[in-house]
Design a protein around this motif. Structure first.
Motif, PDB file in Angstrom:
ATOM      1  N   GLU A 282       0.843  -1.220   0.000  1.00  0.00           N
ATOM      2  CA  GLU A 282       0.000   0.000   0.000  1.00  0.00           C
ATOM      3  C   GLU A 282       0.865   1.252   0.000  1.00  0.00           C
ATOM      4  O   GLU A 282       0.648   2.184  -0.781  1.00  0.00           O
ATOM      5  CB  GLU A 282      -0.836   0.052   1.281  1.00  0.00           C
ATOM      6  CG  GLU A 282      -2.075  -0.774   1.294  1.00  0.00           C
ATOM      7  CD  GLU A 282      -2.678  -0.818   2.711  1.00  0.00           C
ATOM      8  OE1 GLU A 282      -3.579  -1.632   2.888  1.00  0.00           O
ATOM      9  OE2 GLU A 282      -2.249  -0.050   3.623  1.00  0.00           O
ATOM     10  N   ARG A 283       1.822   1.278   0.918  1.00  0.00           N
ATOM     11  CA  ARG A 283       2.655   2.477   1.084  1.00  0.00           C
ATOM     12  C   ARG A 283       3.515   2.729  -0.157  1.00  0.00           C
ATOM     13  O   ARG A 283       3.722   3.871  -0.558  1.00  0.00           O
ATOM     14  CB  ARG A 283       3.527   2.339   2.333  1.00  0.00           C
ATOM     15  CG  ARG A 283       2.754   2.386   3.656  1.00  0.00           C
ATOM     16  CD  ARG A 283       2.329   3.803   4.025  1.00  0.00           C
ATOM     17  NE  ARG A 283       3.442   4.736   3.841  1.00  0.00           N
ATOM     18  CZ  ARG A 283       4.442   4.880   4.686  1.00  0.00           C
ATOM     19  NH1 ARG A 283       4.469   4.193   5.808  1.00  0.00           N
ATOM     20  NH2 ARG A 283       5.421   5.717   4.428  1.00  0.00           N
ATOM     21  N   LEU A 284       4.022   1.661  -0.783  1.00  0.00           N
ATOM     22  CA  LEU A 284       4.833   1.837  -1.990  1.00  0.00           C
ATOM     23  C   LEU A 284       3.968   2.344  -3.140  1.00  0.00           C
ATOM     24  O   LEU A 284       4.386   3.214  -3.909  1.00  0.00           O
ATOM     25  CB  LEU A 284       5.511   0.518  -2.382  1.00  0.00           C
ATOM     26  CG  LEU A 284       6.827   0.216  -1.675  1.00  0.00           C
ATOM     27  CD1 LEU A 284       7.308  -1.195  -1.988  1.00  0.00           C
ATOM     28  CD2 LEU A 284       7.919   1.227  -2.046  1.00  0.00           C
ATOM     29  N   GLU A 285       2.775   1.780  -3.267  1.00  0.00           N
ATOM     30  CA  GLU A 285       1.895   2.213  -4.352  1.00  0.00           C
ATOM     31  C   GLU A 285       1.628   3.709  -4.248  1.00  0.00           C
ATOM     32  O   GLU A 285       1.694   4.446  -5.229  1.00  0.00           O
ATOM     33  CB  GLU A 285       0.591   1.417  -4.337  1.00  0.00           C
ATOM     34  CG  GLU A 285       0.652   0.283  -5.338  1.00  0.00           C
ATOM     35  CD  GLU A 285      -0.308  -0.860  -5.059  1.00  0.00           C
ATOM     36  OE1 GLU A 285      -1.345  -0.637  -4.402  1.00  0.00           O
ATOM     37  OE2 GLU A 285       0.007  -1.981  -5.514  1.00  0.00           O
ATOM     38  N   LEU A 286       1.341   4.164  -3.034  1.00  0.00           N
ATOM     39  CA  LEU A 286       1.046   5.582  -2.783  1.00  0.00           C
ATOM     40  C   LEU A 286       2.261   6.465  -3.077  1.00  0.00           C
ATOM     41  O   LEU A 286       2.166   7.471  -3.785  1.00  0.00           O
ATOM     42  CB  LEU A 286       0.654   5.724  -1.307  1.00  0.00           C
ATOM     43  CG  LEU A 286      -0.395   6.753  -0.973  1.00  0.00           C
ATOM     44  CD1 LEU A 286      -1.727   6.339  -1.572  1.00  0.00           C
ATOM     45  CD2 LEU A 286      -0.537   6.855   0.560  1.00  0.00           C
ATOM     46  N   ALA A 287       3.412   6.061  -2.561  1.00  0.00           N
ATOM     47  CA  ALA A 287       4.629   6.870  -2.704  1.00  0.00           C
ATOM     48  C   ALA A 287       5.088   6.930  -4.158  1.00  0.00           C
ATOM     49  O   ALA A 287       5.544   7.983  -4.638  1.00  0.00           O
ATOM     50  CB  ALA A 287       5.744   6.301  -1.838  1.00  0.00           C
ATOM     51  N   LEU A 288       4.946   5.816  -4.875  1.00  0.00           N
ATOM     52  CA  LEU A 288       5.450   5.777  -6.251  1.00  0.00           C
ATOM     53  C   LEU A 288       4.530   6.510  -7.220  1.00  0.00           C
ATOM     54  O   LEU A 288       4.987   7.039  -8.235  1.00  0.00           O
ATOM     55  CB  LEU A 288       5.682   4.327  -6.702  1.00  0.00           C
ATOM     56  CG  LEU A 288       7.112   3.836  -6.510  1.00  0.00           C
ATOM     57  CD1 LEU A 288       7.634   4.046  -5.111  1.00  0.00           C
ATOM     58  CD2 LEU A 288       7.295   2.399  -6.936  1.00  0.00           C
ATOM     59  N   LYS A 289       3.242   6.537  -6.877  1.00  0.00           N
ATOM     60  CA  LYS A 289       2.281   7.257  -7.713  1.00  0.00           C
ATOM     61  C   LYS A 289       2.713   8.728  -7.817  1.00  0.00           C
ATOM     62  O   LYS A 289       2.623   9.349  -8.878  1.00  0.00           O
ATOM     63  CB  LYS A 289       0.893   7.163  -7.061  1.00  0.00           C
ATOM     64  CG  LYS A 289      -0.245   7.176  -8.043  1.00  0.00           C
ATOM     65  CD  LYS A 289      -1.518   6.847  -7.329  1.00  0.00           C
ATOM     66  CE  LYS A 289      -2.704   7.215  -8.194  1.00  0.00           C
ATOM     67  NZ  LYS A 289      -3.949   7.035  -7.462  1.00  0.00           N
ATOM     68  N   LYS A 290       3.197   9.254  -6.694  1.00  0.00           N
ATOM     69  CA  LYS A 290       3.584  10.676  -6.640  1.00  0.00           C
ATOM     70  C   LYS A 290       4.766  10.986  -7.534  1.00  0.00           C
ATOM     71  O   LYS A 290       4.997  12.141  -7.889  1.00  0.00           O
ATOM     72  CB  LYS A 290       3.952  11.057  -5.185  1.00  0.00           C
ATOM     73  CG  LYS A 290       2.758  11.069  -4.268  1.00  0.00           C
ATOM     74  CD  LYS A 290       3.153  11.564  -2.883  1.00  0.00           C
ATOM     75  CE  LYS A 290       2.022  11.341  -1.896  1.00  0.00           C
ATOM     76  NZ  LYS A 290       2.454  11.086  -0.549  1.00  0.00           N
ATOM     77  N   ILE A 291       5.574   9.963  -7.878  1.00  0.00           N
ATOM     78  CA  ILE A 291       6.724  10.225  -8.761  1.00  0.00           C
ATOM     79  C   ILE A 291       6.550   9.480 -10.103  1.00  0.00           C
ATOM     80  O   ILE A 291       7.518   9.123 -10.774  1.00  0.00           O
ATOM     81  CB  ILE A 291       8.085   9.857  -8.085  1.00  0.00           C
ATOM     82  CG1 ILE A 291       8.074   8.427  -7.548  1.00  0.00           C
ATOM     83  CG2 ILE A 291       8.433  10.829  -6.970  1.00  0.00           C
ATOM     84  CD1 ILE A 291       9.464   7.901  -7.158  1.00  0.00           C
ATOM     85  N   ASN A 292       5.264   9.271 -10.470  1.00  0.00           N
ATOM     86  CA  ASN A 292       4.926   8.625 -11.746  1.00  0.00           C
ATOM     87  C   ASN A 292       5.655   7.296 -11.955  1.00  0.00           C
ATOM     88  O   ASN A 292       6.137   7.014 -13.058  1.00  0.00           O
ATOM     89  CB  ASN A 292       5.232   9.559 -12.929  1.00  0.00           C
ATOM     90  CG  ASN A 292       4.241  10.688 -12.970  1.00  0.00           C
ATOM     91  OD1 ASN A 292       3.047  10.489 -12.690  1.00  0.00           O
ATOM     92  ND2 ASN A 292       4.721  11.889 -13.259  1.00  0.00           N
ATOM     93  N   SER A 293       5.754   6.534 -10.912  1.00  0.00           N
ATOM     94  CA  SER A 293       6.411   5.232 -11.000  1.00  0.00           C
ATOM     95  C   SER A 293       5.431   4.142 -10.571  1.00  0.00           C
ATOM     96  O   SER A 293       4.375   4.437 -10.002  1.00  0.00           O
ATOM     97  CB  SER A 293       7.639   5.213 -10.087  1.00  0.00           C
ATOM     98  OG  SER A 293       8.551   6.201 -10.499  1.00  0.00           O
ATOM     99  N   HIS A 294       5.805   2.891 -10.875  1.00  0.00           N
ATOM    100  CA  HIS A 294       4.888   1.781 -10.593  1.00  0.00           C
ATOM    101  C   HIS A 294       5.599   0.646  -9.879  1.00  0.00           C
ATOM    102  O   HIS A 294       6.775   0.391 -10.134  1.00  0.00           O
ATOM    103  CB  HIS A 294       4.285   1.242 -11.888  1.00  0.00           C
ATOM    104  CG  HIS A 294       3.543   2.279 -12.643  1.00  0.00           C
ATOM    105  ND1 HIS A 294       2.253   2.639 -12.335  1.00  0.00           N
ATOM    106  CD2 HIS A 294       3.943   3.075 -13.646  1.00  0.00           C
ATOM    107  CE1 HIS A 294       1.881   3.622 -13.145  1.00  0.00           C
ATOM    108  NE2 HIS A 294       2.888   3.905 -13.949  1.00  0.00           N
ATOM    109  N   VAL A 295       4.845  -0.037  -9.025  1.00  0.00           N
ATOM    110  CA  VAL A 295       5.426  -1.171  -8.300  1.00  0.00           C
ATOM    111  C   VAL A 295       4.770  -2.481  -8.760  1.00  0.00           C
ATOM    112  O   VAL A 295       3.565  -2.530  -8.992  1.00  0.00           O
ATOM    113  CB  VAL A 295       5.302  -0.974  -6.760  1.00  0.00           C
ATOM    114  CG1 VAL A 295       3.869  -0.790  -6.305  1.00  0.00           C
ATOM    115  CG2 VAL A 295       5.947  -2.130  -6.003  1.00  0.00           C
TER     116      VAL A 295
END
Ligand SMILES: Nc1ncnc2c1ncn2[C@@H]1O[C@H](COP(=O)(O)OP(=O)(O)OP(=O)(O)O)[C@@H](O)[C@H]1O
Ligand SMILES: [Mg+2]
Length: 342
Positions: A282-295
């Motif tokens: 959950e936390r990675l999905e949220l954080a990566l969305k902010k830098i246009n990245s995907h997990v």
């Protein structure tokens, strides 16, 4: 090409059949948790003996489930390392002997390459290049992956692996082995913020980790609570589990972001047992969305040890004509960046 994968590096006997055209045909797993739980961790000799008992019947069960015969196997991949030497030997000897009897090629696979490539078994796999966070019972590593066998280590834990820290913190809270899923479950009823744990090595540059201090912090928190308010009750244990998990997750998220930014990449793969952690996802999905990245990650059953990831990795290498001679060799310590590309 239809490949039998064999995983016996630690306390799980895993087998799978992967077909280069049709994908994963089936997999079977036998977990030794019950054997080791009374000791609070893996007992290597007991692990080897249990692999001996379970491996061949599991191969028969797998073939039966898939409606196939041993003669339908075109190649064999087994975990060659890293792992417990005795446990590895069981898989390697069995894999080699089967390959010789069936007159098919065989290859020893790197266990962490297996973990790293496990998300490739999903319906929308990641594309190269990407950053991989390998986060398991024995490893916490950030790796730049440019292709199969093209791995550059960017950072790793200087002491305990994150999974190991989960297991040890769980013991301090009187939870069963393996502790990771137990802490995660308990943390669901914990109150965020009642206890605050440090985020080790996040205040300095670099991509290395250290988790042994969090273990000590957990021990001290439990002892302080016992001194001031008596032994932690269920709610206090849940609050400590929650604080511990938040600290590990936060630390991993910060370093993953840093690795992506440093390497100018936008794809992150998380693999290994701790990648099953819901809060981390959950936390990675949220954080990566902010830098246009995907997990990307594997389904739960392919985060921890399994035969499917070994069958997949072995299939890629066997298709590239890589195979080994008849000698049975295992490599209990084997740096990932020593692998050859395909
Ligand atoms: N939901 C979860 N949350 C946190 N940790 C978890 C979770 N599920 C499993 N783990 C942890 O994952 C680890 C097991 O993962 P895995 O099977 O990949 O490790 P391993 O094979 O023992 O080590 P390695 O792959 O490094 O040799 C254990 O430490 C376990 O506590
Ligand atoms: Mg593993």
């Amino acid at each position: 090409m239809r490949i039998l994968g064999i995983e016996t590096s630690c306390d799980e006997t895993g087998v799978a059949l992967y077909d280069s055209e049709q994908g994963l045909l089936g997999h079977c797993l036998y977990s030794q948790i019950a054997v080791h739980s009374e000791y609070g961790g893996v007992v290597p000799e007991l692990a080897s003996r249990d692999h001996v008992r379970k491996l061949l019947p599991l191969v028969d069960e797998l073939l039966n489930d898939c409606g196939l015969q041993k003669t339908d196997i075109d190649g064999i991949a087994y975990t060659k390392g890293p792992g417990l030497v005795g446990a590895l030997m069981v898989g390697a000897c069995t894999g080699r002997a089967l390959a010789m009897a069936l007159d098919v090629p065989a290859l020893g696979v790197h266990h962490m390459e297996g973990h790293l490539l496990a998300p490739m078994l999903e319906t929308s796999p990641p594309n190269f290049p990407f950053i991989a966070l390998l986060v398991s019972g024995g490893h916490t590593q950030l790796v730049r992956v440019d292709g199969i066998g093209q791995y550059r280590l960017l950072g790793e834990s200087l002491d305990d692996a994150a999974g190991e820290a989960f297991d040890k913190a769980a013991k301090m809270l009187d939870l069963d082995y393996p502790g990771g899923p137990m802490i995660a479950k308990l943390a669901e009823s914990g109150e965020v913020g009642r206890f605050t744990f440090p985020r080790p090595m996040t205040d300095r540059p670099g991509l290395d980790f250290s988790f042994s201090g969090l273990k000590t912090f957990t021990l001290n928190t439990v002892a302080k609570h016992a001194q001031e308010n008596g032994l932690p009750d269920d709610q206090a244990c849940a609050d400590i589990a929650c604080a511990f998990q938040e600290a590990v997750v936060d630390t991993l998220v910060i370093k993953c972001r840093r690795a992506l930014e440093q390497e100018h990449l936008t794809t992150l793969v998380i693999a290994g047992g701790v990648s099953a952690n819901t809060r981390l996802r959950e936390r990675l999905e949220l954080a990566l969305k902010k830098i246009n990245s995907h997990v990307f990650y594997a389904r739960h059953e392919f985060c921890t040890d399994n035969g499917a990831m070994i069958a997949y990795a072995g299939c890629q290498r066997l298709m590239a004509q890589q195979q080994e001679g008849l000698a049975v060799k295992v490599t209990p310590r084997w740096p990932l960046d020593q692998l050859s590309p395909i």
